[in-house]
Design a protein around this motif. Structure first.
Motif, PDB file in Angstrom:
ATOM      1  N   TYR A 142       0.843  -1.191   0.000  1.00  0.00           N
ATOM      2  CA  TYR A 142       0.000   0.000   0.000  1.00  0.00           C
ATOM      3  C   TYR A 142       0.879   1.242   0.000  1.00  0.00           C
ATOM      4  CZ  TYR A 142      -3.925  -2.889   1.628  1.00  0.00           C
ATOM      5  OH  TYR A 142      -4.916  -3.823   1.745  1.00  0.00           O
ATOM      6  N   THR A 143       0.398   2.311  -0.590  1.00  0.00           N
ATOM      7  CA  THR A 143       1.056   3.591  -0.418  1.00  0.00           C
ATOM      8  C   THR A 143       0.298   4.387   0.644  1.00  0.00           C
ATOM      9  OG1 THR A 143       1.914   5.568  -1.507  1.00  0.00           O
ATOM     10  CG2 THR A 143      -0.185   4.768  -2.315  1.00  0.00           C
ATOM     11  N   ILE A 144       1.071   5.017   1.516  1.00  0.00           N
ATOM     12  CA  ILE A 144       0.485   5.921   2.510  1.00  0.00           C
ATOM     13  C   ILE A 144       0.351   7.259   1.795  1.00  0.00           C
ATOM     14  CG2 ILE A 144       0.761   7.014   4.758  1.00  0.00           C
ATOM     15  CD1 ILE A 144       2.384   4.522   5.623  1.00  0.00           C
ATOM     16  N   THR A 145      -0.859   7.574   1.383  1.00  0.00           N
ATOM     17  CA  THR A 145      -1.096   8.659   0.427  1.00  0.00           C
ATOM     18  C   THR A 145      -0.718  10.046   0.917  1.00  0.00           C
ATOM     19  OG1 THR A 145      -3.399   8.826   1.158  1.00  0.00           O
ATOM     20  CG2 THR A 145      -2.941   7.409  -0.750  1.00  0.00           C
ATOM     21  N   ASP A 146      -0.711  10.253   2.227  1.00  0.00           N
ATOM     22  CA  ASP A 146      -0.369  11.581   2.737  1.00  0.00           C
ATOM     23  C   ASP A 146       1.027  11.626   3.345  1.00  0.00           C
ATOM     24  OD1 ASP A 146      -1.419   9.887   4.683  1.00  0.00           O
ATOM     25  OD2 ASP A 146      -2.474  11.457   5.765  1.00  0.00           O
ATOM     26  N   GLY A 147       1.741  10.507   3.308  1.00  0.00           N
ATOM     27  CA  GLY A 147       3.138  10.468   3.711  1.00  0.00           C
ATOM     28  C   GLY A 147       3.399  10.851   5.156  1.00  0.00           C
ATOM     29  N   PHE A 148       4.664  11.174   5.431  1.00  0.00           N
ATOM     30  CA  PHE A 148       5.048  11.534   6.788  1.00  0.00           C
ATOM     31  C   PHE A 148       4.705  12.978   7.105  1.00  0.00           C
ATOM     32  CE2 PHE A 148       7.990  12.882  10.138  1.00  0.00           C
ATOM     33  CZ  PHE A 148       7.654  11.955  11.111  1.00  0.00           C
ATOM     34  N   GLU A 149       4.996  13.878   6.185  1.00  0.00           N
ATOM     35  CA  GLU A 149       4.779  15.303   6.457  1.00  0.00           C
ATOM     36  C   GLU A 149       3.420  15.814   6.009  1.00  0.00           C
ATOM     37  OE1 GLU A 149       8.147  18.098   6.041  1.00  0.00           O
ATOM     38  OE2 GLU A 149       9.187  16.360   5.179  1.00  0.00           O
ATOM     39  N   GLY A 150       2.763  15.123   5.107  1.00  0.00           N
ATOM     40  CA  GLY A 150       1.435  15.534   4.671  1.00  0.00           C
ATOM     41  C   GLY A 150       1.441  16.481   3.493  1.00  0.00           C
ATOM     42  N   ASP A 151       0.256  16.960   3.173  1.00  0.00           N
ATOM     43  CA  ASP A 151       0.070  17.879   2.058  1.00  0.00           C
ATOM     44  C   ASP A 151       0.234  19.323   2.531  1.00  0.00           C
ATOM     45  OD1 ASP A 151      -0.523  15.899   0.067  1.00  0.00           O
ATOM     46  OD2 ASP A 151      -2.477  15.638   1.009  1.00  0.00           O
ATOM     47  N   LYS A 152       0.367  20.226   1.564  1.00  0.00           N
ATOM     48  CA  LYS A 152       0.580  21.642   1.888  1.00  0.00           C
ATOM     49  C   LYS A 152      -0.733  22.356   2.198  1.00  0.00           C
ATOM     50  CE  LYS A 152       4.744  22.174  -0.891  1.00  0.00           C
ATOM     51  NZ  LYS A 152       5.343  22.835  -2.059  1.00  0.00           N
ATOM     52  N   ASP A 153      -0.655  23.302   3.131  1.00  0.00           N
ATOM     53  CA  ASP A 153      -1.791  24.167   3.441  1.00  0.00           C
ATOM     54  C   ASP A 153      -1.756  25.386   2.511  1.00  0.00           C
ATOM     55  OD1 ASP A 153       0.139  25.957   4.456  1.00  0.00           O
ATOM     56  OD2 ASP A 153      -0.269  25.409   6.537  1.00  0.00           O
ATOM     57  N   ASP A 154      -2.608  26.363   2.752  1.00  0.00           N
ATOM     58  CA  ASP A 154      -2.689  27.554   1.902  1.00  0.00           C
ATOM     59  C   ASP A 154      -1.410  28.398   1.904  1.00  0.00           C
ATOM     60  OD1 ASP A 154      -5.266  26.816   1.251  1.00  0.00           O
ATOM     61  OD2 ASP A 154      -6.186  28.134   2.753  1.00  0.00           O
ATOM     62  N   GLN A 155      -0.614  28.264   2.959  1.00  0.00           N
ATOM     63  CA  GLN A 155       0.651  29.014   3.042  1.00  0.00           C
ATOM     64  C   GLN A 155       1.840  28.204   2.537  1.00  0.00           C
ATOM     65  OE1 GLN A 155      -1.624  29.231   5.853  1.00  0.00           O
ATOM     66  NE2 GLN A 155      -2.278  31.048   4.733  1.00  0.00           N
ATOM     67  N   GLY A 156       1.586  27.014   1.996  1.00  0.00           N
ATOM     68  CA  GLY A 156       2.660  26.181   1.460  1.00  0.00           C
ATOM     69  C   GLY A 156       3.392  25.342   2.495  1.00  0.00           C
ATOM     70  N   GLN A 157       2.865  25.274   3.709  1.00  0.00           N
ATOM     71  CA  GLN A 157       3.472  24.478   4.769  1.00  0.00           C
ATOM     72  C   GLN A 157       2.799  23.108   4.821  1.00  0.00           C
ATOM     73  OE1 GLN A 157       6.151  25.815   6.518  1.00  0.00           O
ATOM     74  NE2 GLN A 157       5.845  27.379   4.963  1.00  0.00           N
ATOM     75  N   ARG A 158       3.540  22.087   5.142  1.00  0.00           N
ATOM     76  CA  ARG A 158       2.996  20.722   5.203  1.00  0.00           C
ATOM     77  C   ARG A 158       2.357  20.474   6.573  1.00  0.00           C
ATOM     78  NH1 ARG A 158       3.823  18.116   0.728  1.00  0.00           N
ATOM     79  NH2 ARG A 158       5.463  18.847  -0.664  1.00  0.00           N
ATOM     80  N   THR A 159       1.157  20.998   6.723  1.00  0.00           N
ATOM     81  CA  THR A 159       0.421  20.865   7.984  1.00  0.00           C
ATOM     82  C   THR A 159      -0.894  20.115   7.807  1.00  0.00           C
ATOM     83  OG1 THR A 159      -0.728  22.967   7.658  1.00  0.00           O
ATOM     84  CG2 THR A 159       1.366  23.044   8.870  1.00  0.00           C
ATOM     85  N   VAL A 160      -1.208  19.723   6.580  1.00  0.00           N
ATOM     86  CA  VAL A 160      -2.462  19.035   6.287  1.00  0.00           C
ATOM     87  C   VAL A 160      -2.184  17.533   6.244  1.00  0.00           C
ATOM     88  CG1 VAL A 160      -4.331  18.766   4.609  1.00  0.00           C
ATOM     89  CG2 VAL A 160      -3.231  20.999   4.913  1.00  0.00           C
TER      90      VAL A 160
END
Length: 180
Positions: A142-160
């Motif tokens: 399986y792939t962990i679709t959101d990974g370790f750091e996650g997706d970017k928020d509106d400010q470009g930070q990986r907090t999602v």
């Protein structure tokens, strides 16, 4: 009878549509999709692991630096898909040559029948890993679709989403048996 058949077919269509919308690859960007079409979020991966730690394996395919300095899941085996090299590409991206031994290193650590959940930073490298492993005969990956750091928020930070943001355990502590 015709009404019952139409109602049954409509119900089946709704169930199928709901399944595709909630669980299908159609909701993932193409770079996060795999040939095996097996996907979990970081939170789901941790739940899977927690229910059967002897048989569910977590593979962290990030670079050694990411694993060491950004943190990692405490049970994750680090086998990088790519290495961080000196310099930048012509697109101002880091030079990251592929680990030519990736599949052979995974084969040394895991059986082809193991259930392996693959993580990277945000889901694209892990998808590439799943495709390589599927080609090598691994089927329950399986792939962990959101990974370790996650997706970017509106400010470009990986907090999602992502392992680090989902409330599941992670650490900086290194276990020599798990580090590449």
């Amino acid at each position: 009878m015709k009404r019952k058949m139409m109602a049954f077919l409509l119900a089946q269509l709704l169930v199928f549509s709901f399944s595709i919308a909630c669980f299908g690859a159609s909701t993932l960007p193409p770079k996060k999709q795999t040939v095996l079409a097996k996907y979990v979020t970081a939170k789901q991966a941790y739940e899977k692991y927690s229910q059967d730690p002897a048989n569910v394996k977590i593979l962290d395919a990030r670079t050694i630096g990411e694993y060491v300095f950004v943190g990692h899941a405490p049970m994750a085996v680090n086998i990088p898909l790519k290495f961080l090299d000196r310099g930048l590409t012509d697109k101002n991206k880091p030079v990251m040559p592929t680990n030519e031994n990736f599949v052979s290193e995974v084969t040394k650590r895991f059986k082809k029948t193991d259930q392996i959940l693959v993580m990277c930073r945000s889901g694209a490298r892990s998808a590439a890993c799943v495709n390589l492993l599927a080609k090598a005969g691994f089927n329950d990956v399986y792939t962990i679709t959101d990974g370790f750091e996650g997706d970017k928020d509106d400010q470009g930070q990986r907090t999602v989403n992502g392992w680090k943001n989902s409330g599941v355990p992670w650490t900086f502590k290194l276990d020599p048996a798990l580090v590449y």
